[in-house]
Write a protein that holds these residues in place. Sequence first.
Motif, PDB file in Angstrom:
ATOM      1  N   ILE A   8       0.863  -1.186   0.000  1.00 46.57           N
ATOM      2  CA  ILE A   8       0.000   0.000   0.000  1.00 46.57           C
ATOM      3  C   ILE A   8       0.897   1.233   0.000  1.00 46.57           C
ATOM      4  CG2 ILE A   8      -1.757   1.303   1.245  1.00 46.57           C
ATOM      5  CD1 ILE A   8      -2.852  -1.217   2.355  1.00 46.57           C
ATOM      6  N   ARG A   9       0.617   2.131  -0.938  1.00 51.18           N
ATOM      7  CA  ARG A   9       1.439   3.342  -1.034  1.00 51.18           C
ATOM      8  C   ARG A   9       0.600   4.479  -1.596  1.00 51.18           C
ATOM      9  NH1 ARG A   9       6.175   3.402  -5.374  1.00 51.18           N
ATOM     10  NH2 ARG A   9       4.326   3.569  -6.695  1.00 51.18           N
ATOM     11  N   TRP A  10       0.766   5.677  -1.016  1.00 55.41           N
ATOM     12  CA  TRP A  10       0.193   6.872  -1.627  1.00 55.41           C
ATOM     13  C   TRP A  10       1.114   8.054  -1.347  1.00 55.41           C
ATOM     14  CZ3 TRP A  10      -2.643   4.768   2.613  1.00 55.41           C
ATOM     15  CH2 TRP A  10      -2.651   5.541   3.777  1.00 55.41           C
ATOM     16  N   ASN A  11       1.003   9.054  -2.187  1.00 54.93           N
ATOM     17  CA  ASN A  11       1.819  10.259  -2.053  1.00 54.93           C
ATOM     18  C   ASN A  11       1.092  11.293  -1.201  1.00 54.93           C
ATOM     19  OD1 ASN A  11       3.775   9.151  -3.812  1.00 54.93           O
ATOM     20  ND2 ASN A  11       2.604   9.854  -5.587  1.00 54.93           N
ATOM     21  N   ASP A  12       1.808  12.366  -0.843  1.00 55.33           N
ATOM     22  CA  ASP A  12       1.177  13.460  -0.106  1.00 55.33           C
ATOM     23  C   ASP A  12      -0.048  13.969  -0.864  1.00 55.33           C
ATOM     24  OD1 ASP A  12       3.009  13.409   1.945  1.00 55.33           O
ATOM     25  OD2 ASP A  12       4.316  14.931   1.067  1.00 55.33           O
ATOM     26  N   PHE A  13      -1.131  14.166  -0.126  1.00 54.73           N
ATOM     27  CA  PHE A  13      -2.399  14.586  -0.723  1.00 54.73           C
ATOM     28  C   PHE A  13      -2.822  15.893  -0.046  1.00 54.73           C
ATOM     29  CE2 PHE A  13      -6.885  14.719  -1.570  1.00 54.73           C
ATOM     30  CZ  PHE A  13      -7.097  13.996  -2.743  1.00 54.73           C
ATOM     31  N   TYR A  14      -2.766  17.000  -0.819  1.00 58.20           N
ATOM     32  CA  TYR A  14      -3.101  18.318  -0.283  1.00 58.20           C
ATOM     33  C   TYR A  14      -4.548  18.674  -0.621  1.00 58.20           C
ATOM     34  CZ  TYR A  14       1.837  19.221   0.696  1.00 58.20           C
ATOM     35  OH  TYR A  14       3.118  19.159   1.196  1.00 58.20           O
ATOM     36  N   VAL A  15      -5.181  19.390   0.302  1.00 57.64           N
ATOM     37  CA  VAL A  15      -6.565  19.812   0.138  1.00 57.64           C
ATOM     38  C   VAL A  15      -6.649  21.315   0.382  1.00 57.64           C
ATOM     39  CG1 VAL A  15      -8.901  19.644   1.099  1.00 57.64           C
ATOM     40  CG2 VAL A  15      -7.536  17.579   0.789  1.00 57.64           C
ATOM     41  N   PHE A  23     -16.399  24.390  -0.822  1.00 59.41           N
ATOM     42  CA  PHE A  23     -15.948  23.079  -0.375  1.00 59.41           C
ATOM     43  C   PHE A  23     -14.453  22.924  -0.641  1.00 59.41           C
ATOM     44  CE2 PHE A  23     -20.493  22.377  -1.202  1.00 59.41           C
ATOM     45  CZ  PHE A  23     -20.865  21.800  -0.006  1.00 59.41           C
ATOM     46  N   GLU A  24     -13.864  21.906   0.020  1.00 61.79           N
ATOM     47  CA  GLU A  24     -12.451  21.640  -0.206  1.00 61.79           C
ATOM     48  C   GLU A  24     -12.278  20.681  -1.376  1.00 61.79           C
ATOM     49  OE1 GLU A  24     -10.952  20.320   3.589  1.00 61.79           O
ATOM     50  OE2 GLU A  24     -10.175  22.324   3.977  1.00 61.79           O
ATOM     51  N   GLN A  25     -11.120  20.780  -2.019  1.00 63.21           N
ATOM     52  CA  GLN A  25     -10.844  19.929  -3.174  1.00 63.21           C
ATOM     53  C   GLN A  25      -9.370  19.558  -3.183  1.00 63.21           C
ATOM     54  OE1 GLN A  25     -11.699  22.281  -6.635  1.00 63.21           O
ATOM     55  NE2 GLN A  25      -9.878  23.547  -6.433  1.00 63.21           N
ATOM     56  N   HIS A  26      -9.039  18.566  -3.989  1.00 64.49           N
ATOM     57  CA  HIS A  26      -7.653  18.127  -4.128  1.00 64.49           C
ATOM     58  C   HIS A  26      -6.837  19.212  -4.817  1.00 64.49           C
ATOM     59  CE1 HIS A  26      -4.643  15.125  -6.112  1.00 64.49           C
ATOM     60  NE2 HIS A  26      -4.122  15.709  -5.044  1.00 64.49           N
ATOM     61  N   VAL A  27      -5.697  19.544  -4.214  1.00 68.71           N
ATOM     62  CA  VAL A  27      -4.788  20.540  -4.784  1.00 68.71           C
ATOM     63  C   VAL A  27      -3.495  19.836  -5.128  1.00 68.71           C
ATOM     64  CG1 VAL A  27      -3.518  22.671  -4.378  1.00 68.71           C
ATOM     65  CG2 VAL A  27      -5.828  22.399  -3.447  1.00 68.71           C
TER      66      VAL A  27
END
Length: 337
Positions: A8-15, A23-27
């Motif tokens: 399992i791997r994911w990168n930094d996810f900014y909002v 509303f907030e969204q993926h940046v």
Amino acid sequence: MRYDNRHIRWNDFYVGPNSKNGFEQHVKLPDTAGAHLQFPAFKHVYQGVSGSLGITYNISERLLFKTNIARGYRAPNITEIGSNGLDPGAHIVYLGNRSFNPEFSLQEDLGFIAYLKDVDLIAELFNNHINNYIYQAKLTDANGNPVVIVPGNSTYQYQQSSARLYGAEFTLNVHPQNVKWLAFNNSLAYVTGINGNKQLIDESNGAAKYLPFIPPLHIRSEFKASFQKAYGAFSKIYFKAEMDAYTTQNRFYALDNTETATPCYALFNIGAGTTIKNKSNKPVCELFLQVDNLFDKAYQSNLNRLKYFEYYQSSPNRHLGIYNIGRNISFKAVFPF
């Protein structure tokens, strides 16, 4: 025997905020101005060996005895590891736990099966010990007060502990040979979940003894009349009546009011169906009618998390939380082509 290896791997996810709707969204990088890191990067490998060994002994052509021992394995999923945000529909902020280990279990079960002329009898017992069992519980601070991240919403975090699940299942199906169109099917299922964290149980005066969201004793009965004879264009006609009954659940995870007791209830359902054929004896369509919760029973399942979803400090109708679905009528038509 089976070996599992999961990466399992994911990168930094900014909002960040969306100026158009609030509303907030993926940046995405590199444009992270005004954004915050909602899901930090994660990488882990989970692995485990599982397997089972079972024996079935034919006492006679109609009587069977079986026993089984098994080792189970389950890797934490991405929700249990990485959750970090509000579910607006449930009014719950969910928090994952990045330090989780895989679940491993050792289960033993016994079964007795009798296929008799007019009756089928099945009795099964099981006992399951689980290491690193994953469950959800309300999050509290050092003083025992509920943690509030988003005002007006509860905060739940995934926890891990040893656990024991044990119970039984019984089935009684009656299909009299002299009345072949009639079937009377019955089942009973019972399970208890015990939290293996003895320190937490002692500190909570027993409030954490049971695992959360374990169903109570469940009894199900069904009468079904099936007619193989055709009546004009109608064939395979059946009618059925069902009862689903759940006893009071007093064995629940009471720590920090994660759960409360749930009263017993019984639901009654009816259904019917038939196949319509043309003059060439080919099926034109299949029709099904189902009415669930026939008597519009007001009830709350102990597995329904919306039971704890309440806007009012004092409910005007003395009923707290959202109830399960009432009377539901459905109709289905299937056309072969």
